[in-house]
Design an enzyme around this catalytic site. Sequence first.
Site, PDB file in Angstrom:
ATOM      1  N   CYS B 164    -122.927   2.157 -49.218  1.00 30.53           N
ATOM      2  CA  CYS B 164    -121.743   2.720 -48.651  1.00 30.53           C
ATOM      3  C   CYS B 164    -121.115   1.813 -47.275  1.00 30.53           C
ATOM      4  CB  CYS B 164    -122.071   3.988 -47.760  1.00 30.53           C
ATOM      5  SG  CYS B 164    -122.327   5.356 -49.054  1.00 30.53           S
ATOM      6  N   HIS B 297    -118.601   4.928 -38.532  1.00 29.73           N
ATOM      7  CA  HIS B 297    -119.328   5.518 -39.750  1.00 29.73           C
ATOM      8  C   HIS B 297    -119.136   6.822 -40.062  1.00 29.73           C
ATOM      9  CE1 HIS B 297    -121.096   4.675 -43.747  1.00 29.73           C
ATOM     10  NE2 HIS B 297    -122.156   5.457 -43.516  1.00 29.73           N
ATOM     11  N   GLU B 308    -125.708   5.230 -34.469  1.00 32.43           N
ATOM     12  CA  GLU B 308    -124.452   4.814 -34.290  1.00 32.43           C
ATOM     13  C   GLU B 308    -124.243   4.837 -32.598  1.00 32.43           C
ATOM     14  OE1 GLU B 308    -121.568   6.384 -36.909  1.00 32.43           O
ATOM     15  OE2 GLU B 308    -120.247   4.405 -36.947  1.00 32.43           O
ATOM     16  N   LYS B 329    -114.317  10.663 -41.940  1.00 31.25           N
ATOM     17  CA  LYS B 329    -114.994  11.269 -43.155  1.00 31.25           C
ATOM     18  C   LYS B 329    -114.810  12.810 -43.108  1.00 31.25           C
ATOM     19  CE  LYS B 329    -118.199   7.507 -43.958  1.00 31.25           C
ATOM     20  NZ  LYS B 329    -117.612   6.569 -43.021  1.00 31.25           N
ATOM     21  N   HIS B 334    -116.814  11.699 -47.410  1.00 33.62           N
ATOM     22  CA  HIS B 334    -117.372  10.274 -47.405  1.00 33.62           C
ATOM     23  C   HIS B 334    -117.256   9.715 -48.818  1.00 33.62           C
ATOM     24  CE1 HIS B 334    -120.053   7.080 -46.970  1.00 33.62           C
ATOM     25  NE2 HIS B 334    -121.012   7.685 -46.541  1.00 33.62           N
ATOM     26  N   PHE B 393    -126.998   3.163 -47.663  1.00 37.88           N
ATOM     27  CA  PHE B 393    -128.369   3.357 -48.135  1.00 37.88           C
ATOM     28  C   PHE B 393    -129.088   2.137 -48.185  1.00 37.88           C
ATOM     29  CE2 PHE B 393    -129.352   7.381 -50.710  1.00 37.88           C
ATOM     30  CZ  PHE B 393    -129.178   8.099 -49.888  1.00 37.88           C
TER      31      PHE B 393
END
Lengths: 404, 406
Positions: B164, B297, B308, B329, B334, B393
């Site tokens: 991602c 993110h 984060e 998102k 997402h 990931f």
Amino acid sequence: MSAHPAQNSAVAVTGVGILTPLGDTLAAVCDALTAGRTSIAPEESPVPFVGSRFADFDATRYANVRGMRVYNRTTRLGICATRLALVDAGLIDSGFPGERLGVIMASTFGHLDTLIEYDRSLVANGPSRTNPALMPLAIPSAPGAAIALSFGAKACSITLADGGASSLDALGLGVRLVRDGRVSACVVVAAYGLIDELILSAKRAGQLAGAGEFLVFDERSRGTAFGEATVALVLERAGDARERGARSKAFVGGQASTFSSSHEGMIEALTSACRQALRLSATTPDELGLVLSGANGTQATDTIEARALLSLLGGVSRQPAVAAIKSSLGESEDASGLLSAASAIATLTGGLAPPIVGLGQPLVTGLRYLTQAEPVERGHALITATSRTGACSALVVSREAHVD
Amino acid sequence: MKRRVVITGCGALTAAGSTLDSLWAALLSGKSLLGTVTNFACPEIDVLSGAEVQIPGSDPLPESVDSDAFRARCCHIALVAARSAIAHAGLAPHAQALAGAGVVLGSTMAEERQVGDLSARWVKQGSDSVDGGFLDRVDNHKLAASIASEIGLSGPVLLNATACSSGNAAVAWAFDLVADGTTDVMLAGGADTFTHVVFCGFTRMSALSKTVCKPFDKNRDGVSFGEGAGIVVLEELEHAKARGAHILAEVVGYGLSNDAYHVTAPEPNGAGFVRAMEQALATSDTSPGDIGYVCAHGTGTLYNDQGEVRAMKAVFGDAAATIPISSIKSTIGHTNGAAGAIATIACVLALAHQVVPPTANLVEPDPEFGMSFVTGEGRKVALSACLNMSAGFGGSNVCVLIARAP
């Protein structure tokens, strides 16, 4: 003695890890290649085909990392090659900071068998009866991420999926990241484990040669043959390598990527990639001692490769030797460019250039195809690769660092 | 000498539609576009929630790419965004200005639907379901190659599969290729669509939101997915000026790192993010004080939010509490490998409008964070640079720095 600044910033190969059905060291593989041996043979199960597969591959002979049991064949192969390369570079248990170590994986199909198993189980059995541990291993980045995790590589973990051009593109990216100082040591790794569905598809598309029909650059060839392999190279700035007492085996010069969606266009595109790679390496075609081509036994690819090289080398008085190690190892897709790079390093550093096994009737004439092993005097090798989707890639490996 | 790299075109296909105006309006609205998915189904999951794309009827999938638009949907979405991006840049396919140009496309799942298509047939036909075209269809590089074929690109055509963070990584590699003079123009971005792996896998991991994605909210309960694509046109500054292009923003640097911590979980202390952020700042000669917006993110998982925020506090110090932060998102879902690229476009729009878009569904910011999350409606700011964060990931982090047009 202080080296020239350009030699310090040149990107060197300081470690090589390689596993093929012909051997598990660079010396063993290259001895087999120069002896004209081939690993291509009829394979019976589960899908009968002519190709090259590791017999009784046991990853734990080479590496023992956490999670190995759940990783698929390609990932295990890549882990083994990476460990061998890191050992060769003197980076295992050396205290080298993980924050400065990166991994770039060339992998288009490396996740695919896990994805097929996972997705098929989802459809057939439903999510509740499917092993959830497979999910994160079923995505295209999984093999590279697993390798980075296994060796604590914290500078980067990147996966490029450009088919047969992947590993040269990955080397190009690795050179860039090392040269720019984003990564101090970068493992560029590729692995190709055979997947039954892809063999079956290629067979049904008529792409695979039958017994005795696989030849490279030869008009008698009736297709390609897949071959399992894995290889990893460690890249570092030459100055950094020298500082930590590591030996630079060879230097990676320019790399260039081009594209065309047509067969005719790919000839021009590959020629252009070669010219760009040579220009970036401040090298001319006359200075090439060796070309390691990505020709793979299909008429389409072999014609593109041969005609592009003819276009590049047409006016060269001292023709470099043209070799194609797929004639011994088969088409290793993502791993093929790195295999050629490893072979080039061995040749340039005292070995012999490998012959094209079985070549008797060239599909395209005018090149100095190698039919017997021979030493290479000039210190630059050009490596070429293409993908079935139209990507073309070329890279120069040199015995000495380029000095401006 | 590195050359300056500017953005001259943006194309996005998201649940908000296929125009930049519709995307910006959706982001500013503070409302979520998440709803019931109608174009995709998963075994054992009765109702899928996500942000679904409607592909414009005027944007067909070329027959040469695939005869089945369902299984080739990722490729189709990417093509639509690429067409929009070059049109927005004032370019036409095969234009002279594109000579030597290339594309870097990122994707998390890429051609997974081709495997889903095979699985459905395999259950009934076994190995007879494998046809001669499967090998070509499942080749992920086809996503980038299809764009290159249609637009007429002859330079580097790369498929980056870095989970991602792929979309941001694509912008980063393309930035380098333009900055070092390899090409004058690169397309860069990402695309992903709904897949079995995404919905079933995240459901089994209990990471899929049972309600809606609520990044940084104390009541967060996981990720909500969207499908989409974002493509930007990166161009060397003088090349863009010479052809009279409208310069939208400048990419000034990027940073990358890897957690090497866990197959799925991010490093809890955000150390990987810190290294990526610091590298982005250092390589672009940007100081933390120049950053006026962090496009986070922000997936809506506890682990991501914590890591984060910790990273932002480590890099920005006390100023972290005042820098506007939002995640897109919760508006468009997402979008996996497209997320970083669409967020890049959100940053371009934020710079153009001097407004930071809000985070939809963020009602009660986690009190542990103490950050300046933008909620409810857009916030007017004097904005000169944005930091676009992404993670994937396996632990890959990529941060891209985008500044106002020079």
